[in-house]
Write an enzyme that holds these catalytic residues in place. Structure first.
Site, PDB file in Angstrom:
ATOM      1  CG  HIS A   1      -1.995  -1.065   1.095  1.00 61.46           C
ATOM      2  ND1 HIS A   1      -2.450  -1.819   2.153  1.00 61.46           N
ATOM      3  CD2 HIS A   1      -2.695  -1.483  -0.004  1.00 61.46           C
ATOM      4  CE1 HIS A   1      -3.393  -2.668   1.711  1.00 61.46           C
ATOM      5  NE2 HIS A   1      -3.551  -2.480   0.419  1.00 61.46           N
TER       6      HIS A   1
ATOM      7  CD  GLU B   1      -0.583   0.249   4.457  1.00 56.80           C
ATOM      8  OE1 GLU B   1       0.022  -0.837   4.511  1.00 56.80           O
ATOM      9  OE2 GLU B   1      -1.821   0.340   4.313  1.00 56.80           O
TER      10      GLU B   1
ATOM     11  CG  HIS C   1      -0.012  -4.319   4.873  1.00 59.65           C
ATOM     12  ND1 HIS C   1      -0.751  -3.770   3.860  1.00 59.65           N
ATOM     13  CD2 HIS C   1       0.399  -5.535   4.426  1.00 59.65           C
ATOM     14  CE1 HIS C   1      -0.792  -4.600   2.839  1.00 59.65           C
ATOM     15  NE2 HIS C   1      -0.106  -5.685   3.147  1.00 59.65           N
TER      16      HIS C   1
ATOM     17  CD  GLU D   1      -2.463  -3.742   8.965  1.00 58.86           C
ATOM     18  OE1 GLU D   1      -1.835  -2.670   8.756  1.00 58.86           O
ATOM     19  OE2 GLU D   1      -3.345  -4.163   8.224  1.00 58.86           O
TER      20      GLU D   1
END
Ligand code: 0X9
Ligand code: ZN
Length: 411
Positions: free
Chosen positions: A159, A162, A288, A358
């Site tokens: 992404h 990110e 991420h 994450e």
């Protein structure tokens, strides 16, 4: 690269509003939304509108999506009343110079490879839509024999916004080489006995687009021109395993647009071909941001992995890694259903033990979210060294985490 800090998320710390308007270059308006949702089922309903859920709390989520998705969420009756703070947000710029842009990443990787030809091989395993090389560094001793060693693959930057997820793989490559050279016995042993693949950014076009004006654009997808003239496919919805079965959208304007077909994107095809051409890969980590989570398959359905040993290995490894980085370990779909991501495919199609981290921050407080500033780079890397090392260590036979003698052939 000079970057301007967009504190769009800073205002989320207040959480007294539900939507913040943002206009992207495709002419559509995008919003931050605070939406009531008490469990994974309600969160999945929200994910199915096509908005991207970015923060999960006990009784609400923070999502980001277009006006269409905002309308769909309003229709659900779960949107919390709002005020529009867009103009205020643009008043808080700051610099993020230590982050690396694509040219800087390329130069760092070339430098690492040129100075360490005995340990590091840099190659391009594909070209993006805009013609950028997709770089992978391979680290190990006697690289001609690499295929015969157990392999682990680390990746970041699926992404665009990110950016922290790109810094960590780059730092990991540099760390391994530096530690090897300075006599770290554990690293020497692992670099000697493993085949290490590191892809700092899977989405260089999106990443460059996000920073190209010196002001963050909050971009997520790649930069493919869709057939209707819009831009971008969500690369983490484009992998083929159970593609398009929930939590992704067929609307090209959606933040979680799945693409016209599984593996429709040059970037995901390059990932597929690369991973499939290295059948010694046993373990995968996709980075991420943000939320401080360690996630493992499935993401496309609420059921767990059916094979008991495989489920137990993921659970045990996630729990162990959480002890070092303090993140919350859980099955991905505990958050919300989403299909077509890297880890569901890597495990579902190839039985690779696969995790999504994450990274920090945990929420979108002041200085938080996707643009947490440069001061977090070092501490977030430090807390993830042990988890990264652990994946490397156990990549010879991840089932050892269950019992020292357990062997399960997973290919
Ligand atoms: O939604 C995503 O792609 C990831 N979160 S992010 O905020 N970085 O966009 C989570 C991916 C986890 N996988 C699934 N939910 N299937
Ligand atoms: Zn992401």
């Amino acid at each position: 690269m000079k970057k301007v800090f967009l504190s769009i998320l800073a205002v989320l710390s207040v959480l007294t509003f539900s939507s913040v308007k943002e206009v992207q270059s495709n002419g559509f308006q995008y919003y931050w939304m605070k939406v009531k949702a008490k469990d994974k089922f309600e969160r999945s309903v929200i994910a199915n509108t096509g908005a991207a859920i970015e923060i999960v709390k006990d009784d609400y989520v923070i999502a980001y999506g277009s006006d269409l998705e905002l309308a769909a969420i309003k229709k659900l009756g779960w949107l919390v009343a709002s005020s529009n703070l867009a103009d205020e947000i643009k008043d808080f710029p700051t610099t993020d110079a230590p982050y690396h842009n694509y040219t800087e990443i390329t130069n760092e990787l070339k430098d690492l490879a040129n100075k360490n030809p005995d340990l590091v091989q840099l190659s391009s395993f594909g070209k993006t839509n805009e013609g950028r090389d997709m770089w992978v560094v391979r680290i190990g001793t006697d690289l001609t024999k690499a295929e015969s060693k157990p392999a682990v693959i680390y990746m970041g930057g699926h992404h665009a916004r990110e950016h922290l997820s790109v810094e960590l793989p780059l730092m990991w490559a540099q760390y391994l080489v530096n530690e090897y050279r300075s006599g770290n016995q554990k690293v020497i042993a692992l670099v000697g006995s493993r085949d290490i693949h590191i892809i700092p950014t899977v989405n260089p076009d999106g990443m460059e687009y996000d920073i190209q004006d010196g002001q963050y654009k909050m971009w997520r997808k790649n930069r493919v021109r869709n057939s209707n003239g819009t831009y971008g496919v969500d690369l983490n919805r484009n992998y083929s395993y159970q593609w398009g079965t929930g939590g992704s959208s067929s609307d090209t304007n959606s933040e979680v647009y799945m693409g016209p077909a599984p593996f429709s994107e040059v970037e995901t095809i390059a990932m597929k071909n690369y991973i499939e051409s290295h059948t010694n890969i046993t373990t995968l980590l996709s980075l991420h941001s943000f939320s401080k989570l360690i996630l493992y398959p499935w993401g496309h359905k609420y059921d767990g992995i059916p094979t008991a040993n495989d489920k137990a290995v993921h659970e045990k490894m996630a729990l162990t890694m959480a002890q070092w980085n303090g993140y919350t370990p859980e099955q991905t779909s505990e958050l919300y259903i989403a299909s077509g991501d890297t880890t569901d495919w890597a495990y579902g199609a190839h039985k690779i033990i696969s995790f999504t981290f994450e990274l920090d921050p945990g929420n979108a407080g002041m200085g938080g979210g996707f643009y947490p500033g440069a001061s977090v780079i070092q501490p977030v890397f430090q807390k993830n060294i042990e988890p990264f090392m652990y994946l490397l260590e156990y990549s010879d036979n991840p089932y050892r985490v269950l019992s020292p003698t357990m062997q399960t052939v997973n290919h």
